[in-house]
Design a protein around this motif. Structure first.
Motif, PDB file in Angstrom:
ATOM      1  N   LYS A 150       0.818  -1.213   0.000  1.00  0.00           N
ATOM      2  CA  LYS A 150       0.000   0.000   0.000  1.00  0.00           C
ATOM      3  C   LYS A 150       0.848   1.256   0.000  1.00  0.00           C
ATOM      4  O   LYS A 150       0.419   2.314  -0.462  1.00  0.00           O
ATOM      5  CB  LYS A 150      -0.942  -0.007   1.204  1.00  0.00           C
ATOM      6  CG  LYS A 150      -2.097  -0.991   1.071  1.00  0.00           C
ATOM      7  CD  LYS A 150      -2.939  -1.032   2.333  1.00  0.00           C
ATOM      8  CE  LYS A 150      -4.061  -2.055   2.211  1.00  0.00           C
ATOM      9  NZ  LYS A 150      -4.845  -2.178   3.465  1.00  0.00           N
ATOM     10  N   LEU A 151       2.062   1.133   0.524  1.00  0.00           N
ATOM     11  CA  LEU A 151       2.993   2.265   0.489  1.00  0.00           C
ATOM     12  C   LEU A 151       3.607   2.444  -0.897  1.00  0.00           C
ATOM     13  O   LEU A 151       4.190   3.493  -1.184  1.00  0.00           O
ATOM     14  CB  LEU A 151       4.112   2.055   1.507  1.00  0.00           C
ATOM     15  CG  LEU A 151       3.726   2.138   2.984  1.00  0.00           C
ATOM     16  CD1 LEU A 151       4.891   1.672   3.862  1.00  0.00           C
ATOM     17  CD2 LEU A 151       3.328   3.556   3.359  1.00  0.00           C
ATOM     18  N   GLY A 152       3.502   1.388  -1.728  1.00  0.00           N
ATOM     19  CA  GLY A 152       3.985   1.492  -3.105  1.00  0.00           C
ATOM     20  C   GLY A 152       5.188   0.648  -3.450  1.00  0.00           C
ATOM     21  O   GLY A 152       5.773   0.815  -4.531  1.00  0.00           O
ATOM     22  N   TRP A 153       5.584  -0.293  -2.547  1.00  0.00           N
ATOM     23  CA  TRP A 153       6.765  -1.112  -2.828  1.00  0.00           C
ATOM     24  C   TRP A 153       6.377  -2.525  -3.208  1.00  0.00           C
ATOM     25  O   TRP A 153       5.466  -3.114  -2.616  1.00  0.00           O
ATOM     26  CB  TRP A 153       7.690  -1.158  -1.616  1.00  0.00           C
ATOM     27  CG  TRP A 153       8.989  -1.866  -1.893  1.00  0.00           C
ATOM     28  CD1 TRP A 153      10.137  -1.303  -2.346  1.00  0.00           C
ATOM     29  CD2 TRP A 153       9.261  -3.275  -1.770  1.00  0.00           C
ATOM     30  NE1 TRP A 153      11.117  -2.261  -2.518  1.00  0.00           N
ATOM     31  CE2 TRP A 153      10.603  -3.490  -2.162  1.00  0.00           C
ATOM     32  CE3 TRP A 153       8.495  -4.377  -1.374  1.00  0.00           C
ATOM     33  CZ2 TRP A 153      11.196  -4.742  -2.168  1.00  0.00           C
ATOM     34  CZ3 TRP A 153       9.084  -5.636  -1.382  1.00  0.00           C
ATOM     35  CH2 TRP A 153      10.418  -5.810  -1.766  1.00  0.00           C
ATOM     36  N   ARG A 154       7.103  -3.108  -4.176  1.00  0.00           N
ATOM     37  CA  ARG A 154       6.942  -4.514  -4.551  1.00  0.00           C
ATOM     38  C   ARG A 154       8.296  -5.109  -4.916  1.00  0.00           C
ATOM     39  O   ARG A 154       9.174  -4.400  -5.402  1.00  0.00           O
ATOM     40  CB  ARG A 154       5.972  -4.663  -5.725  1.00  0.00           C
ATOM     41  CG  ARG A 154       4.506  -4.530  -5.315  1.00  0.00           C
ATOM     42  CD  ARG A 154       3.572  -4.523  -6.502  1.00  0.00           C
ATOM     43  NE  ARG A 154       2.170  -4.512  -6.082  1.00  0.00           N
ATOM     44  CZ  ARG A 154       1.543  -3.454  -5.583  1.00  0.00           C
ATOM     45  NH1 ARG A 154       2.188  -2.317  -5.437  1.00  0.00           N
ATOM     46  NH2 ARG A 154       0.274  -3.535  -5.226  1.00  0.00           N
ATOM     47  N   SER A 155       8.420  -6.395  -4.687  1.00  0.00           N
ATOM     48  CA  SER A 155       9.670  -7.070  -5.032  1.00  0.00           C
ATOM     49  C   SER A 155       9.824  -7.134  -6.552  1.00  0.00           C
ATOM     50  O   SER A 155       8.833  -7.140  -7.283  1.00  0.00           O
ATOM     51  CB  SER A 155       9.694  -8.477  -4.438  1.00  0.00           C
ATOM     52  OG  SER A 155       8.632  -9.259  -4.961  1.00  0.00           O
ATOM     53  N   ARG A 156      11.070  -7.253  -7.004  1.00  0.00           N
ATOM     54  CA  ARG A 156      11.348  -7.250  -8.430  1.00  0.00           C
ATOM     55  C   ARG A 156      12.026  -8.526  -8.921  1.00  0.00           C
ATOM     56  O   ARG A 156      11.918  -8.882 -10.094  1.00  0.00           O
ATOM     57  CB  ARG A 156      12.244  -6.052  -8.778  1.00  0.00           C
ATOM     58  CG  ARG A 156      11.646  -4.690  -8.433  1.00  0.00           C
ATOM     59  CD  ARG A 156      12.641  -3.568  -8.681  1.00  0.00           C
ATOM     60  NE  ARG A 156      12.099  -2.261  -8.303  1.00  0.00           N
ATOM     61  CZ  ARG A 156      12.789  -1.129  -8.323  1.00  0.00           C
ATOM     62  NH1 ARG A 156      14.056  -1.149  -8.708  1.00  0.00           N
ATOM     63  NH2 ARG A 156      12.229  -0.001  -7.968  1.00  0.00           N
ATOM     64  N   VAL A 157      12.743  -9.201  -8.042  1.00  0.00           N
ATOM     65  CA  VAL A 157      13.525 -10.365  -8.452  1.00  0.00           C
ATOM     66  C   VAL A 157      12.714 -11.642  -8.250  1.00  0.00           C
ATOM     67  O   VAL A 157      12.396 -12.009  -7.115  1.00  0.00           O
ATOM     68  CB  VAL A 157      14.839 -10.465  -7.651  1.00  0.00           C
ATOM     69  CG1 VAL A 157      15.674 -11.641  -8.141  1.00  0.00           C
ATOM     70  CG2 VAL A 157      15.627  -9.163  -7.751  1.00  0.00           C
ATOM     71  N   GLY A 158      12.376 -12.324  -9.334  1.00  0.00           N
ATOM     72  CA  GLY A 158      11.652 -13.584  -9.244  1.00  0.00           C
ATOM     73  C   GLY A 158      12.536 -14.677  -8.682  1.00  0.00           C
ATOM     74  O   GLY A 158      13.768 -14.610  -8.782  1.00  0.00           O
ATOM     75  N   LEU A 159      11.914 -15.729  -8.116  1.00  0.00           N
ATOM     76  CA  LEU A 159      12.688 -16.783  -7.469  1.00  0.00           C
ATOM     77  C   LEU A 159      13.597 -17.514  -8.456  1.00  0.00           C
ATOM     78  O   LEU A 159      14.764 -17.797  -8.140  1.00  0.00           O
ATOM     79  CB  LEU A 159      11.751 -17.774  -6.774  1.00  0.00           C
ATOM     80  CG  LEU A 159      12.422 -18.911  -6.003  1.00  0.00           C
ATOM     81  CD1 LEU A 159      13.413 -18.367  -4.982  1.00  0.00           C
ATOM     82  CD2 LEU A 159      11.373 -19.798  -5.334  1.00  0.00           C
ATOM     83  N   ALA A 160      13.106 -17.848  -9.629  1.00  0.00           N
ATOM     84  CA  ALA A 160      13.927 -18.565 -10.603  1.00  0.00           C
ATOM     85  C   ALA A 160      15.139 -17.734 -11.011  1.00  0.00           C
ATOM     86  O   ALA A 160      16.272 -18.235 -11.073  1.00  0.00           O
ATOM     87  CB  ALA A 160      13.096 -18.923 -11.826  1.00  0.00           C
ATOM     88  N   GLU A 161      14.894 -16.455 -11.268  1.00  0.00           N
ATOM     89  CA  GLU A 161      15.979 -15.546 -11.645  1.00  0.00           C
ATOM     90  C   GLU A 161      16.977 -15.381 -10.508  1.00  0.00           C
ATOM     91  O   GLU A 161      18.198 -15.457 -10.698  1.00  0.00           O
ATOM     92  CB  GLU A 161      15.388 -14.183 -12.014  1.00  0.00           C
ATOM     93  CG  GLU A 161      16.411 -13.088 -12.264  1.00  0.00           C
ATOM     94  CD  GLU A 161      15.781 -11.702 -12.324  1.00  0.00           C
ATOM     95  OE1 GLU A 161      16.554 -10.722 -12.403  1.00  0.00           O
ATOM     96  OE2 GLU A 161      14.536 -11.599 -12.267  1.00  0.00           O
ATOM     97  N   GLY A 162      16.468 -15.162  -9.307  1.00  0.00           N
ATOM     98  CA  GLY A 162      17.336 -14.950  -8.159  1.00  0.00           C
ATOM     99  C   GLY A 162      18.128 -16.191  -7.798  1.00  0.00           C
ATOM    100  O   GLY A 162      19.301 -16.107  -7.419  1.00  0.00           O
ATOM    101  N   LEU A 163      17.484 -17.351  -7.919  1.00  0.00           N
ATOM    102  CA  LEU A 163      18.161 -18.607  -7.615  1.00  0.00           C
ATOM    103  C   LEU A 163      19.309 -18.851  -8.587  1.00  0.00           C
ATOM    104  O   LEU A 163      20.419 -19.232  -8.184  1.00  0.00           O
ATOM    105  CB  LEU A 163      17.156 -19.758  -7.667  1.00  0.00           C
ATOM    106  CG  LEU A 163      17.684 -21.166  -7.380  1.00  0.00           C
ATOM    107  CD1 LEU A 163      18.359 -21.216  -6.016  1.00  0.00           C
ATOM    108  CD2 LEU A 163      16.538 -22.171  -7.451  1.00  0.00           C
TER     109      LEU A 163
END
Length: 342
Positions: A311-324
């Motif tokens: 609600k503050l406007g933040w979301r993660s960007r790195v997907g698990l497959a990519e990050g792994l």
């Protein structure tokens, strides 16, 4: 009224204390002196990289050999010399199920001392902005899923890491108490399971994802036909890349001022069995995976409700497959320099 630090490092003036229910956050000057406690660890090193990339020019860090944060006198001396404007408390004794369940005294005692010393020193020197980092293990073992921030202290903890959790809960309450008594805009963030470059890959002290990476990579490299993992593989967990966590930390410091700890995660989970399959595939292990069901699974499910943060406007960007994939590549490149492998 001016506030003076006593000989014990605690502010002696408690008049005009308030119950800070929240205010308006504001951007941090990029020339501010920022102390990252635990700057060589998984989160701390990611914070250092991220703050540098965002233009911060005066970052301060000390290794544990240079400054033992369990030493109160040394911690206060450090604050007196460095006079940080911002503190991010990412230093902690951490470990997986095995380490937490067999050495609870270490996790409780070390973390309490680190937290109390740093928070008291920051208060004595009137540090304006502080972020305390906890862990999602603070929540009850059987908390409703996804776990909201108000689930804190509503039920019994997971027994395999309750000592560590209690220490982190104490840190949250410490931050809230400072807000109430002194009105400083200190905040707390509770990350889900983190992973990425700089993680601890020790066979006995690491968390589940780095442990799986090390186990499957070793099996692949040595031509082993099978890998044995703890538990049933049915436990559900959520994973966040540490670079996303670092981004969320700065975001919260600049966009959030409230007493409640804020959950940080992706809001998505998967089973440890599914995770093991992903790791095996990523490292190229083609053998059999077996499960030692005599070992604990830990909490059945743990996924965070991240609506406060979104609600503050933040979301993660790195997907698990990519990050792994990126973490496995880093692990292979770092070689003997990887924590837990030396």
């Amino acid at each position: 009224m001016a506030r003076q630090a006593s000989t014990t490092g605690i502010l002696t003036d408690t008049t005009d204390s308030t119950d800070a229910q929240g205010g308006v956050a504001y951007p941090i000057d990029r020339t501010a002196r920022v102390y990252i406690a635990g700057h060589r660890g998984l989160v701390g090193s990611a914070l250092w990289r991220h703050l540098r990339s965002q233009g911060f020019t005066d970052l301060v860090g000390r290794t544990s050999s240079e400054l033992d944060l369990r030493d109160r006198e040394a911690t206060f001396e450090f604050f007196a010399i460095e006079q940080p404007d911002v503190v991010i408390l990412a230093a902690a004794k951490v470990g997986g199920i095995g380490a937490n369940s067999t050495r609870p005294v270490d996790f409780l005692s070390d973390n309490l001392r680190i937290q109390v010393n740093v928070l008291d020193a920051a208060l004595a020197h009137r540090v304006d902005r502080l972020l305390f980092l906890g862990s999602s293990c603070i929540y009850p073992k059987f908390a409703p899923q996804p776990i909201t921030e108000d689930a804190l202290l509503t039920g019994p903890l997971e027994s395999t890491n309750d000592a560590y959790a209690i220490a982190k809960i104490a840190g949250i309450l410490h931050v809230q108490a400072v807000r109430r008594q002194y009105g400083l805009p200190w905040i707390s963030a509770m990350p889900t399971n983190l992973y990425g470059p700089g993680d601890n890959f020790s066979p006995t002290g690491s968390h589940v994802l780095p442990a799986l990476i090390a186990r499957y990579e070793r099996a692949r490299g040595q031509g082993e036909r099978s890998v044995v993992n703890w538990g049933t593989g049915s436990a559900l967990r959520e994973f966040l890349h540490v670079d996303d966590m670092a981004d969320a930390c700065l975001f919260l410091l600049e966009h959030f001022d409230g007493p409640t700890q804020v959950n940080v995660g992706t809001g998505k989970d998967l089973s440890i069995r599914e995770l093991a399959e992903m790791v095996a595939s990523t490292v190229g292990f083609t053998g059999e995976t077996r499960w030692d069901e005599t070992k604990p699974d830990g909490t059945p499910r743990k996924v965070l409700d991240i609506s406060t943060l979104t609600k503050l406007g933040w979301r993660s960007r790195v997907g698990l497959a990519e990050g792994l994939a990126a973490t496995v590549e880093w692990y292979r490149t770092a070689g003997a320099g990887v924590r837990g492998q030396g």
